[in-house]
Design a protein around this motif. Sequence first.
Motif, short mmCIF file in Angstrom:
data_model
loop_
_atom_site.label_atom_id
_atom_site.label_comp_id
_atom_site.label_asym_id
_atom_site.label_seq_id
_atom_site.Cartn_x
_atom_site.Cartn_y
_atom_site.Cartn_z
N SER A 151 14.56 -21.30 -0.66
CA SER A 151 14.72 -19.85 -0.70
C SER A 151 13.42 -19.21 -0.28
O SER A 151 12.41 -19.30 -0.98
CB SER A 151 15.12 -19.38 -2.10
N ASP A 152 13.43 -18.57 0.90
CA ASP A 152 12.25 -17.86 1.38
C ASP A 152 12.18 -16.53 0.65
O ASP A 152 12.95 -15.61 0.93
CB ASP A 152 12.35 -17.64 2.89
N ASP A 153 11.28 -16.42 -0.30
CA ASP A 153 11.19 -15.33 -1.26
C ASP A 153 12.29 -15.54 -2.31
O ASP A 153 13.09 -16.47 -2.23
CB ASP A 153 11.30 -13.96 -0.58
N GLY A 154 12.34 -14.70 -3.30
CA GLY A 154 13.36 -14.83 -4.33
C GLY A 154 12.86 -15.33 -5.66
O GLY A 154 13.66 -15.76 -6.50
N LEU A 155 11.54 -15.29 -5.90
CA LEU A 155 11.03 -15.74 -7.20
C LEU A 155 11.62 -14.91 -8.33
O LEU A 155 11.85 -15.41 -9.43
CB LEU A 155 9.49 -15.63 -7.22
#
Length: 358
Positions: A151-155
Amino acid sequence: MNLLNKAIQSFWYGHNPLRYLLWPFERLFHSLSSRRRSAFLNGQSPVFHAPVPVIVVGNISVGGTGKTPLTIWLIEALRERGYTPGVVSRGYGGDPDQYPHQVGPADTADKVGDEPLMIYLRSKVPVVIDPDRSSAVQALLKNNAVDVVISDDGLQHYRLARTVELAVVDGQRGFGNENLLPMGPLREPVGRLKEVDAVVINCSAGQALVSRLNDMDAMAPRFQMHLTAGDLVALNKESEQPLGSGSMALQNPGRVQAVAGIGNPQRFFQTLSDLSIQFDPYPFRDHHRYTEQDLSELSRVAMGKNFIVTTEKDAVKLQCFPQVRGAYLPVNAKLQEGLIDVIMARLEDFKLHHSHRY
């Protein structure tokens, strides 16, 4: 950079006392975001648990920290170890006909967002965009033979259960004033970094950031990441002549127009300086959607002996303007040894227990 962006930067990374006017809104943001996270972690809100491991590459601050270069590095590292990765992304700045949408060769940045398109073009892995990452993962797995999801970003997208959390920190800008939005640049408090699997520091950290991280108890392991420049790549066939074959130097000396619509344009400009490329800087806001009006002045200059040099992220948008002559400078992430071992240990644990961390 417009006046609003300059004011925000002075609030977040300077000493502007007017930022305290936003303190009540920061407290409200902290309360709402904390309740939301607790609802997911405590089982009060539904969480999607994918049947394959999920690696989240994110950050706790607003703006570019280097997540996308790390994602591309991770794709290659996993491939080398026998995995078949796929990527999900929000698709910020894109406007597809419907969600979820799998990025394809005919897509443009206006449709799918600049970062997803850049990842797809560079790595050729399946990339699915959807603001709901859970929906994106389900579509990715339904239509592709993938055994690990990045997941690119999404923390902060807690609706999606994750096996590995990697938090990227800008080594130059750090955490700014350490306040949460809108008073500061943080999406979550600095203490959140104690809970991730690894903290990746992009570029050499300043002394203030090193001291701040050293003061934190039970800190997650830290790894250094450096971005190295590759060879300049022509934006189109009309731009190939000024480039030397396999060289980072321009054949025709003189000033170029440096265009950067990324989270931290100064990092790109510093890279050009390190390469002894003379340029006039043209910073734009992150994810800027270029228009004919934006490029009219740049196009006029580019028709002369000089041309544009831009980032790979901006190139996927500027290539749609055939009148622009120039090149983009790709960067590759170099990671400190040991990070992939942390990741592989988590993936092996998933194979044994078939469960995410949370």
